[in-house]
Design a protein around this motif. Structure first.
Motif, PDB file in Angstrom:
ATOM      1  N   ILE A  42       0.866  -1.179   0.000  1.00 34.66           N
ATOM      2  CA  ILE A  42       0.000   0.000   0.000  1.00 34.66           C
ATOM      3  C   ILE A  42       0.903   1.228   0.000  1.00 34.66           C
ATOM      4  O   ILE A  42       1.810   1.332   0.831  1.00 34.66           O
ATOM      5  N   ILE A  43       0.690   2.138  -0.931  1.00 35.03           N
ATOM      6  CA  ILE A  43       1.488   3.362  -1.020  1.00 35.03           C
ATOM      7  C   ILE A  43       0.569   4.560  -0.831  1.00 35.03           C
ATOM      8  O   ILE A  43      -0.458   4.673  -1.519  1.00 35.03           O
ATOM      9  N   TYR A  44       0.943   5.456   0.077  1.00 38.52           N
ATOM     10  CA  TYR A  44       0.206   6.714   0.256  1.00 38.52           C
ATOM     11  C   TYR A  44       1.137   7.871  -0.096  1.00 38.52           C
ATOM     12  O   TYR A  44       2.273   7.938   0.386  1.00 38.52           O
ATOM     13  N   VAL A  45       0.651   8.793  -0.921  1.00 36.59           N
ATOM     14  CA  VAL A  45       1.466   9.918  -1.387  1.00 36.59           C
ATOM     15  C   VAL A  45       1.131  11.173  -0.577  1.00 36.59           C
ATOM     16  O   VAL A  45      -0.027  11.605  -0.537  1.00 36.59           O
ATOM     17  N   ALA A  63      -0.358  14.238  -4.494  1.00 36.12           N
ATOM     18  CA  ALA A  63      -0.732  14.259  -3.079  1.00 36.12           C
ATOM     19  C   ALA A  63      -2.136  13.703  -2.880  1.00 36.12           C
ATOM     20  O   ALA A  63      -3.071  14.049  -3.597  1.00 36.12           O
ATOM     21  N   GLY A  64      -2.272  12.829  -1.879  1.00 35.94           N
ATOM     22  CA  GLY A  64      -3.566  12.264  -1.531  1.00 35.94           C
ATOM     23  C   GLY A  64      -3.909  10.984  -2.264  1.00 35.94           C
ATOM     24  O   GLY A  64      -4.944  10.371  -1.984  1.00 35.94           O
ATOM     25  N   ASP A  65      -3.055  10.556  -3.178  1.00 34.61           N
ATOM     26  CA  ASP A  65      -3.319   9.312  -3.900  1.00 34.61           C
ATOM     27  C   ASP A  65      -2.932   8.107  -3.049  1.00 34.61           C
ATOM     28  O   ASP A  65      -1.950   8.144  -2.291  1.00 34.61           O
ATOM     29  N   LEU A  66      -3.694   7.037  -3.196  1.00 37.23           N
ATOM     30  CA  LEU A  66      -3.407   5.775  -2.526  1.00 37.23           C
ATOM     31  C   LEU A  66      -3.326   4.693  -3.589  1.00 37.23           C
ATOM     32  O   LEU A  66      -4.182   4.615  -4.473  1.00 37.23           O
ATOM     33  N   PHE A  67      -2.288   3.862  -3.514  1.00 37.95           N
ATOM     34  CA  PHE A  67      -2.112   2.769  -4.462  1.00 37.95           C
ATOM     35  C   PHE A  67      -2.143   1.444  -3.704  1.00 37.95           C
ATOM     36  O   PHE A  67      -1.451   1.278  -2.698  1.00 37.95           O
ATOM     37  N   ILE A  68      -2.957   0.536  -4.200  1.00 40.89           N
ATOM     38  CA  ILE A  68      -3.126  -0.780  -3.591  1.00 40.89           C
ATOM     39  C   ILE A  68      -2.580  -1.789  -4.585  1.00 40.89           C
ATOM     40  O   ILE A  68      -3.156  -1.998  -5.665  1.00 40.89           O
ATOM     41  N   ILE A  69      -1.451  -2.420  -4.250  1.00 34.56           N
ATOM     42  CA  ILE A  69      -0.719  -3.243  -5.207  1.00 34.56           C
ATOM     43  C   ILE A  69      -0.640  -4.673  -4.692  1.00 34.56           C
ATOM     44  O   ILE A  69       0.040  -4.942  -3.694  1.00 34.56           O
ATOM     45  N   PRO A  70      -1.322  -5.602  -5.340  1.00 33.94           N
ATOM     46  CA  PRO A  70      -1.261  -7.003  -4.902  1.00 33.94           C
ATOM     47  C   PRO A  70       0.132  -7.586  -5.091  1.00 33.94           C
ATOM     48  O   PRO A  70       0.921  -7.111  -5.917  1.00 33.94           O
ATOM     49  N   GLY A  71       0.431  -8.630  -4.325  1.00 34.73           N
ATOM     50  CA  GLY A  71       1.696  -9.324  -4.497  1.00 34.73           C
ATOM     51  C   GLY A  71       1.834  -9.868  -5.914  1.00 34.73           C
ATOM     52  O   GLY A  71       0.847 -10.080  -6.617  1.00 34.73           O
ATOM     53  N   SER A  72       3.071 -10.098  -6.330  1.00 34.07           N
ATOM     54  CA  SER A  72       3.381 -10.601  -7.673  1.00 34.07           C
ATOM     55  C   SER A  72       2.817  -9.695  -8.761  1.00 34.07           C
ATOM     56  O   SER A  72       2.217 -10.152  -9.734  1.00 34.07           O
ATOM     57  N   THR A  73       3.002  -8.388  -8.572  1.00 36.84           N
ATOM     58  CA  THR A  73       2.620  -7.398  -9.576  1.00 36.84           C
ATOM     59  C   THR A  73       3.848  -6.552  -9.885  1.00 36.84           C
ATOM     60  O   THR A  73       4.423  -5.942  -8.985  1.00 36.84           O
ATOM     61  N   VAL A  74       4.265  -6.504 -11.132  1.00 34.39           N
ATOM     62  CA  VAL A  74       5.419  -5.685 -11.495  1.00 34.39           C
ATOM     63  C   VAL A  74       5.056  -4.215 -11.344  1.00 34.39           C
ATOM     64  O   VAL A  74       4.020  -3.767 -11.824  1.00 34.39           O
ATOM     65  N   VAL A  85       8.161  12.595  -5.474  1.00 29.57           N
ATOM     66  CA  VAL A  85       7.118  12.140  -4.557  1.00 29.57           C
ATOM     67  C   VAL A  85       7.695  11.825  -3.180  1.00 29.57           C
ATOM     68  O   VAL A  85       8.764  11.226  -3.058  1.00 29.57           O
ATOM     69  N   THR A  86       6.959  12.245  -2.148  1.00 25.21           N
ATOM     70  CA  THR A  86       7.201  11.778  -0.782  1.00 25.21           C
ATOM     71  C   THR A  86       6.036  10.872  -0.417  1.00 25.21           C
ATOM     72  O   THR A  86       4.871  11.269  -0.517  1.00 25.21           O
ATOM     73  N   SER A  87       6.346   9.647  -0.017  1.00 20.65           N
ATOM     74  CA  SER A  87       5.294   8.669   0.226  1.00 20.65           C
ATOM     75  C   SER A  87       5.675   7.723   1.347  1.00 20.65           C
ATOM     76  O   SER A  87       6.840   7.624   1.730  1.00 20.65           O
ATOM     77  N   SER A  88       4.679   7.036   1.879  1.00 17.77           N
ATOM     78  CA  SER A  88       4.894   5.911   2.775  1.00 17.77           C
ATOM     79  C   SER A  88       4.433   4.652   2.071  1.00 17.77           C
ATOM     80  O   SER A  88       3.419   4.664   1.357  1.00 17.77           O
ATOM     81  N   ALA A  89       5.180   3.570   2.256  1.00 22.07           N
ATOM     82  CA  ALA A  89       4.826   2.289   1.645  1.00 22.07           C
ATOM     83  C   ALA A  89       4.789   1.213   2.715  1.00 22.07           C
ATOM     84  O   ALA A  89       5.733   1.074   3.500  1.00 22.07           O
ATOM     85  N   TYR A 121      -5.620   0.160  -9.606  1.00 16.61           N
ATOM     86  CA  TYR A 121      -4.804   0.104  -8.397  1.00 16.61           C
ATOM     87  C   TYR A 121      -4.775   1.421  -7.626  1.00 16.61           C
ATOM     88  O   TYR A 121      -4.208   1.492  -6.543  1.00 16.61           O
ATOM     89  N   LYS A 122      -5.363   2.456  -8.183  1.00 16.75           N
ATOM     90  CA  LYS A 122      -5.265   3.788  -7.590  1.00 16.75           C
ATOM     91  C   LYS A 122      -6.599   4.218  -6.997  1.00 16.75           C
ATOM     92  O   LYS A 122      -7.658   3.989  -7.591  1.00 16.75           O
TER      93      LYS A 122
END
Length: 289
Positions: A42-45, A63-74, A85-89, A121-122
């Motif tokens: 999960i990435i939050y920008v 800013a404010g975008d959230l990305f939800i990335i399943p495992g085994s996804t390039v 970008v400054t983000s938390s993952a 994913y976004k």
């Protein structure tokens, strides 16, 4: 030196299969290479801008975008050179919730499977939703910094609450999950059906004709917008397909290799281990244990 651009090893924190990269600003030259791992992400920008390549598409990051990335996804983030970008993952193994949440694990993980199925994913968060997500991340970070014997348990609880919050957002307003594609239209079209061509082998010249550009321009644009070469991307997609085959049925290794477009069984073993760090047979045993 031969370099594999898609394998990433994630180091766990607090004795559990979980990691947080907190409020990190990535300059383009410091961004991780394209990576492929079994953990969900999960990435939050917070701020800045850039592009992220996920699976078969490109998304803007702001800013404010959230990305939800399943495992085994390039995937690979491509930060802006002037305003990165400054983000938390947050990274975690799906098995983490199986042991912690019991029968609720499949519900908590359903968000990732929907994203994979839809290839969306976004999520663009409202201001109050952004504040809530930041609070969950801050609480997880505080527990990891505290590092006492109960921190791992607290991290798990906060992670589950974050996933519940995101699941309820999806139920309340699924329209907020959306594409914001960047890059040339022909590239999106090529990527959307590239898996269909993997078994027969990818031809740069044929893809360039399909895109109505020269092979040289195709290669430059592909690398610019995805961060990888066509060869590296095709290998990553083949490995992903192989993982799915290995877990979904009991086909022989030769059948899996053929179905995913590998040149031969030895080529399949060699490339699979290079990308994943383990053999196909060991991967099947471990994931089905």
């Amino acid at each position: 030196m031969v370099h594999s651009p898609v394998r990433t090893t994630i180091q766990a924190e607090s004795g559990i299969p979980f990691r947080l990269v907190y409020a990190d600003t990535k300059a383009p030259q410091n961004e991780l290479p394209d990576h492929l791992h079994d953990w969900h992400e999960i990435i939050y920008v917070y701020r800045g801008q850039g592009t992220i390549f996920i699976d078969t598409g490109l998304e803007d990051m702001q800013a404010g975008d959230l990305f939800i990335i399943p495992g085994s996804t390039v995937h690979r983030a491509l930060p802006d050179e002037v305003n990165p970008v400054t983000s938390s993952a947050l990274f975690f193994s799906p098995g983490l919730l199986a042991s912690a949440a019991g029968g609720s694990a499949s519900f908590l993980l359903s968000l990732f499977e929907r994203c994979r199925r839809r290839r969306v994913y976004k999520r663009q968060l409202a201001v109050d939703e952004q504040a809530k997500v930041r609070t969950f991340i801050d609480e997880i970070h505080a527990e990891l910094e505290l590092g006492n014997p109960l921190s791992a348990h607290a991290v798990l609880l906060h992670l589950q609450l974050l996933l519940i919050f995101l699941e309820r957002l999806e139920d309340a307003d699924p329209a907020s999950s959306a594409h914001s594609s960047s890059g040339p239209g022909w590239l999106s079209a090529i990527l959307s059906n590239i898996d269909d061509k993997l078994r027969g082998g990818l031809s740069l010249s044929e893809l360039a004709v399909q895109a109505a550009v020269s092979p040289a321009h195709f290669s430059r644009a592909f690398k610019k917008y995805t961060g990888m070469t066509l060869t590296d991307y095709a290998l990553a997609r083949r490995v992903i397909m192989a993982k799915e085959h290995l877990l979904r049925n009991d086909d022989t290794m030769a059948s899996v290799a053929d179905a995913c477009g590998f040149e031969s069984l030895p080529h399949f073993y060699r490339q699979f281990k290079k990308i994943t760090g383990t053999t196909p047979a060991a991967y099947r045993r471990t994931m089905n244990a």
